[in-house]
Write a protein that holds these residues in place. Structure first.
Motif, PDB file in Angstrom:
ATOM      1  N   GLU A  15       0.810  -1.226   0.000  1.00 21.19           N
ATOM      2  CA  GLU A  15       0.000   0.000   0.000  1.00 21.19           C
ATOM      3  C   GLU A  15       0.839   1.270   0.000  1.00 21.19           C
ATOM      4  OE1 GLU A  15      -3.423   0.381   2.583  1.00 21.19           O
ATOM      5  OE2 GLU A  15      -3.560  -1.799   2.695  1.00 21.19           O
ATOM      6  N   ASP A  16       1.936   1.283   0.761  1.00 22.09           N
ATOM      7  CA  ASP A  16       2.760   2.487   0.819  1.00 22.09           C
ATOM      8  C   ASP A  16       3.410   2.796  -0.531  1.00 22.09           C
ATOM      9  OD1 ASP A  16       4.387   0.155   1.236  1.00 22.09           O
ATOM     10  OD2 ASP A  16       5.988   1.433   2.027  1.00 22.09           O
ATOM     11  N   LEU A  17       3.821   1.755  -1.259  1.00 20.07           N
ATOM     12  CA  LEU A  17       4.414   1.968  -2.580  1.00 20.07           C
ATOM     13  C   LEU A  17       3.362   2.406  -3.594  1.00 20.07           C
ATOM     14  CD1 LEU A  17       6.809  -1.111  -2.722  1.00 20.07           C
ATOM     15  CD2 LEU A  17       7.374   1.271  -2.195  1.00 20.07           C
ATOM     16  N   ASP A  18       2.180   1.818  -3.505  1.00 18.76           N
ATOM     17  CA  ASP A  18       1.088   2.211  -4.392  1.00 18.76           C
ATOM     18  C   ASP A  18       0.752   3.683  -4.201  1.00 18.76           C
ATOM     19  OD1 ASP A  18      -1.180   1.739  -6.225  1.00 18.76           O
ATOM     20  OD2 ASP A  18      -2.385   2.024  -4.412  1.00 18.76           O
ATOM     21  N   LYS A  19       0.707   4.114  -2.959  1.00 21.90           N
ATOM     22  CA  LYS A  19       0.392   5.514  -2.657  1.00 21.90           C
ATOM     23  C   LYS A  19       1.452   6.444  -3.243  1.00 21.90           C
ATOM     24  CE  LYS A  19      -0.957   8.563   1.103  1.00 21.90           C
ATOM     25  NZ  LYS A  19      -1.297   8.664   2.509  1.00 21.90           N
ATOM     26  N   LYS A  20       2.729   6.079  -3.078  1.00 23.13           N
ATOM     27  CA  LYS A  20       3.816   6.895  -3.617  1.00 23.13           C
ATOM     28  C   LYS A  20       3.769   6.957  -5.139  1.00 23.13           C
ATOM     29  CE  LYS A  20       7.014   6.245   0.210  1.00 23.13           C
ATOM     30  NZ  LYS A  20       8.295   5.698   0.655  1.00 23.13           N
ATOM     31  N   LEU A  21       3.479   5.826  -5.777  1.00 25.41           N
ATOM     32  CA  LEU A  21       3.382   5.806  -7.240  1.00 25.41           C
ATOM     33  C   LEU A  21       2.211   6.651  -7.731  1.00 25.41           C
ATOM     34  CD1 LEU A  21       4.188   2.057  -7.902  1.00 25.41           C
ATOM     35  CD2 LEU A  21       5.549   4.009  -8.676  1.00 25.41           C
ATOM     36  N   ARG A  22       1.080   6.581  -7.028  1.00 22.75           N
ATOM     37  CA  ARG A  22      -0.091   7.374  -7.433  1.00 22.75           C
ATOM     38  C   ARG A  22       0.150   8.863  -7.221  1.00 22.75           C
ATOM     39  NH1 ARG A  22      -3.800   4.271  -9.683  1.00 22.75           N
ATOM     40  NH2 ARG A  22      -3.942   2.140  -8.960  1.00 22.75           N
TER      41      ARG A  22
END
Length: 51
Positions: A15-22
């Motif tokens: 989730e933390d990586l997804d948030k950063k990518l978004r």
């Protein structure tokens, strides 16, 4: 000009990586004033790390 073939794969992203990518995607969209796909952001980010 580099022509690459895309391959559809399924991966699990924390989730933390997804948030950063978004967030990165949103920033690029606002800077470029055009569409910027999630796949494009992910590919460019991975390319930078793996070069």
């Amino acid at each position: 000009m580099l022509i690459t073939m895309s391959k559809r794969v399924t991966i699990m992203i924390d989730e933390d990586l997804d948030k950063k990518l978004r967030l990165r995607q949103a920033k690029l969209i606002s800077q470029e004033q055009t569409s910027y796909s999630y796949s494009r952001v992910l590919n460019e980010t991975i390319r930078k790390v793996l070069k």
